[in-house]
Motif scaffolding. Sequence first.
Motif, PDB file in Angstrom:
ATOM      1  N   GLN A  51       0.837  -1.200   0.000  1.00 17.36           N
ATOM      2  CA  GLN A  51       0.000   0.000   0.000  1.00 17.36           C
ATOM      3  C   GLN A  51       0.872   1.251   0.000  1.00 17.36           C
ATOM      4  N   HIS A  52       0.438   2.266  -0.728  1.00 17.48           N
ATOM      5  CA  HIS A  52       1.189   3.523  -0.764  1.00 17.48           C
ATOM      6  C   HIS A  52       1.115   4.214   0.599  1.00 17.48           C
ATOM      7  N   ARG A  53       2.261   4.644   1.082  1.00 16.87           N
ATOM      8  CA  ARG A  53       2.348   5.386   2.336  1.00 16.87           C
ATOM      9  C   ARG A  53       3.240   6.611   2.134  1.00 16.87           C
ATOM     10  N   VAL A  54       3.102   7.574   3.027  1.00 15.50           N
ATOM     11  CA  VAL A  54       3.894   8.796   2.969  1.00 15.50           C
ATOM     12  C   VAL A  54       5.129   8.638   3.847  1.00 15.50           C
ATOM     13  N   GLY A  55       6.306   8.822   3.246  1.00 14.24           N
ATOM     14  CA  GLY A  55       7.546   8.648   3.978  1.00 14.24           C
ATOM     15  C   GLY A  55       8.276   9.955   4.234  1.00 14.24           C
ATOM     16  N   LYS A  56       9.570   9.843   4.427  1.00 17.86           N
ATOM     17  CA  LYS A  56      10.416  11.001   4.720  1.00 17.86           C
ATOM     18  C   LYS A  56      10.314  12.028   3.597  1.00 17.86           C
ATOM     19  N   ASN A  57      10.196  13.289   3.995  1.00 18.96           N
ATOM     20  CA  ASN A  57      10.081  14.412   3.056  1.00 18.96           C
ATOM     21  C   ASN A  57       8.870  14.296   2.125  1.00 18.96           C
ATOM     22  N   GLY A  58       7.871  13.522   2.559  1.00 13.47           N
ATOM     23  CA  GLY A  58       6.663  13.380   1.762  1.00 13.47           C
ATOM     24  C   GLY A  58       6.786  12.384   0.625  1.00 13.47           C
ATOM     25  N   PHE A  59       7.917  11.666   0.576  1.00 11.68           N
ATOM     26  CA  PHE A  59       8.137  10.684  -0.484  1.00 11.68           C
ATOM     27  C   PHE A  59       7.135   9.535  -0.351  1.00 11.68           C
ATOM     28  N   ILE A  60       6.488   9.177  -1.449  1.00 11.17           N
ATOM     29  CA  ILE A  60       5.512   8.085  -1.432  1.00 11.17           C
ATOM     30  C   ILE A  60       6.216   6.763  -1.733  1.00 11.17           C
ATOM     31  N   PHE A  61       6.003   5.775  -0.882  1.00  5.07           N
ATOM     32  CA  PHE A  61       6.589   4.455  -1.104  1.00  5.07           C
ATOM     33  C   PHE A  61       5.538   3.388  -0.825  1.00  5.07           C
ATOM     34  N   LYS A  62       5.854   2.150  -1.171  1.00  5.86           N
ATOM     35  CA  LYS A  62       4.936   1.045  -0.927  1.00  5.86           C
ATOM     36  C   LYS A  62       5.393   0.256   0.294  1.00  5.86           C
ATOM     37  N   VAL A  63       4.562   0.243   1.330  1.00  4.14           N
ATOM     38  CA  VAL A  63       4.857  -0.551   2.515  1.00  4.14           C
ATOM     39  C   VAL A  63       4.389  -1.979   2.228  1.00  4.14           C
ATOM     40  N   ILE A  64       5.148  -2.951   2.709  1.00  4.27           N
ATOM     41  CA  ILE A  64       4.833  -4.351   2.448  1.00  4.27           C
ATOM     42  C   ILE A  64       4.475  -5.057   3.750  1.00  4.27           C
ATOM     43  N   LYS A  65       3.354  -5.759   3.731  1.00  2.00           N
ATOM     44  CA  LYS A  65       2.921  -6.543   4.886  1.00  2.00           C
ATOM     45  C   LYS A  65       2.402  -7.891   4.402  1.00  2.00           C
ATOM     46  N   VAL A  66       2.268  -8.827   5.341  1.00  3.15           N
ATOM     47  CA  VAL A  66       1.556 -10.059   5.026  1.00  3.15           C
ATOM     48  C   VAL A  66       0.069  -9.706   5.008  1.00  3.15           C
ATOM     49  N   LYS A  67      -0.650 -10.195   4.026  1.00  4.95           N
ATOM     50  CA  LYS A  67      -2.068  -9.867   3.901  1.00  4.95           C
ATOM     51  C   LYS A  67      -2.873 -10.487   5.042  1.00  4.95           C
ATOM     52  N   THR A  68      -3.663  -9.677   5.715  1.00  3.84           N
ATOM     53  CA  THR A  68      -4.475 -10.166   6.837  1.00  3.84           C
ATOM     54  C   THR A  68      -5.957  -9.910   6.632  1.00  3.84           C
ATOM     55  N   MET A  69      -6.316  -9.302   5.499  1.00  6.61           N
ATOM     56  CA  MET A  69      -7.706  -8.951   5.261  1.00  6.61           C
ATOM     57  C   MET A  69      -8.141  -9.332   3.856  1.00  6.61           C
ATOM     58  N   LYS A  70      -9.404  -9.711   3.738  1.00  7.59           N
ATOM     59  CA  LYS A  70      -9.988  -9.962   2.434  1.00  7.59           C
ATOM     60  C   LYS A  70     -10.512  -8.646   1.872  1.00  7.59           C
ATOM     61  N   GLN A  71     -10.359  -8.468   0.594  1.00  9.12           N
ATOM     62  CA  GLN A  71     -10.825  -7.232  -0.027  1.00  9.12           C
ATOM     63  C   GLN A  71     -12.320  -7.310  -0.303  1.00  9.12           C
ATOM     64  N   ARG A  72     -13.015  -6.238   0.086  1.00  8.82           N
ATOM     65  CA  ARG A  72     -14.446  -6.149  -0.180  1.00  8.82           C
ATOM     66  C   ARG A  72     -14.722  -4.844  -0.909  1.00  8.82           C
ATOM     67  N   LYS A  73     -15.390  -4.938  -2.035  1.00 11.31           N
ATOM     68  CA  LYS A  73     -15.654  -3.758  -2.843  1.00 11.31           C
ATOM     69  C   LYS A  73     -16.514  -2.733  -2.118  1.00 11.31           C
ATOM     70  N   THR A  74     -17.327  -3.210  -1.155  1.00 10.99           N
ATOM     71  CA  THR A  74     -18.216  -2.293  -0.434  1.00 10.99           C
ATOM     72  C   THR A  74     -17.498  -1.543   0.685  1.00 10.99           C
ATOM     73  N   GLU A  75     -16.287  -2.005   1.033  1.00  9.74           N
ATOM     74  CA  GLU A  75     -15.519  -1.362   2.096  1.00  9.74           C
ATOM     75  C   GLU A  75     -14.503  -0.416   1.479  1.00  9.74           C
ATOM     76  N   ASN A  76     -14.535   0.856   1.896  1.00  7.35           N
ATOM     77  CA  ASN A  76     -13.610   1.839   1.344  1.00  7.35           C
ATOM     78  C   ASN A  76     -13.058   2.720   2.464  1.00  7.35           C
ATOM     79  N   THR A  77     -12.483   2.062   3.491  1.00  6.68           N
ATOM     80  CA  THR A  77     -11.946   2.787   4.624  1.00  6.68           C
ATOM     81  C   THR A  77     -10.556   2.283   4.957  1.00  6.68           C
ATOM     82  N   THR A  78      -9.708   3.178   5.457  1.00 10.40           N
ATOM     83  CA  THR A  78      -8.359   2.791   5.868  1.00 10.40           C
ATOM     84  C   THR A  78      -8.289   2.607   7.378  1.00 10.40           C
TER      85      THR A  78
END
Length: 201
Positions: A51-78
Motif C-alpha cells: 500500500q502507498h504510504r507517505v515517507g520522509k520528506n513526503g516521499f511516497i513508497f509502498k509498505v509491504i505486509k503479510v495480507k491479513t484482510m480480504k478485499q471487499r468492494k463495499t468497504e472503502n476505509t483505511t
Amino acid sequence: MKCDLSLLERSMKRSFDIFFSFVGLVLTSWVIILCFLVAAIETKSNGFFAQHRVGKNGFIFKVIKVKTMKQRKTENTTVTTSHDMRITKSGKVFRKWKLDELPQLWNVLKGDMSFVGPRPDVPGYADQLEGEDRIILNIRPGITGPATIHYKNEEELLAAQDNPEQYNAKVIYPHKVQINKEYITNYSFIKDLYYIMKTLT
C-alpha cells in the motif's frame, strides 16, 4: 525547539537499521514465507499486501505486509477495528503477534522506513500536515515508536466508538502527531532501543 536529528544521530540510526533489518530478514525469512503461503491460500490472492504510504520528506513508497484482510468492494476505509469482518482467521493471529509486520524489514533495509519512528500514513494524512507538525516528515517512518506503543490497542479502542473514522481523525491522529513531534524534538538513540524492547516484550 530541536527540529531535526544531527548527522551523528542520523548515521547511528541508519547504521542500526541496515544491520538489524538484514539480520532480521535472514532469521525470519522462513516465517515470512510461511505466513505468505497461509495468507495466499486463505485470501486466494497474493499473500503480500502493498500500500502507498507517505515517507520522509513526503516521499511516497509502498509498505509491504503479510495480507491479513480480504478485499471487499463495499468497504472503502483505511481505519481498521478489531471487529472488522475483512480480517481473516490467520490474519487475526498474524496481527496479534505482529507477524504481518515482518516484511517491513525490507522497507527498513531499502531506506523507506526505520525501526523506530512515526507510523507511515496513507496519503491524505501525513502529506496534509502543516506548520510545526511537518517536522514528522523530517525522518523516516518507523515500524514502531512511542505513538504505536501508546495506541497498541487502537483497533479495540476504535471498535468501541460509534464513528471510528471520525474518532481516529479528531482524537487519535492529532494525539499521535503530538507524541511523534515530542519523539523527534527529544530524540535519543537510547530511547529508540527502549521502544524496540518495549515492542518486543
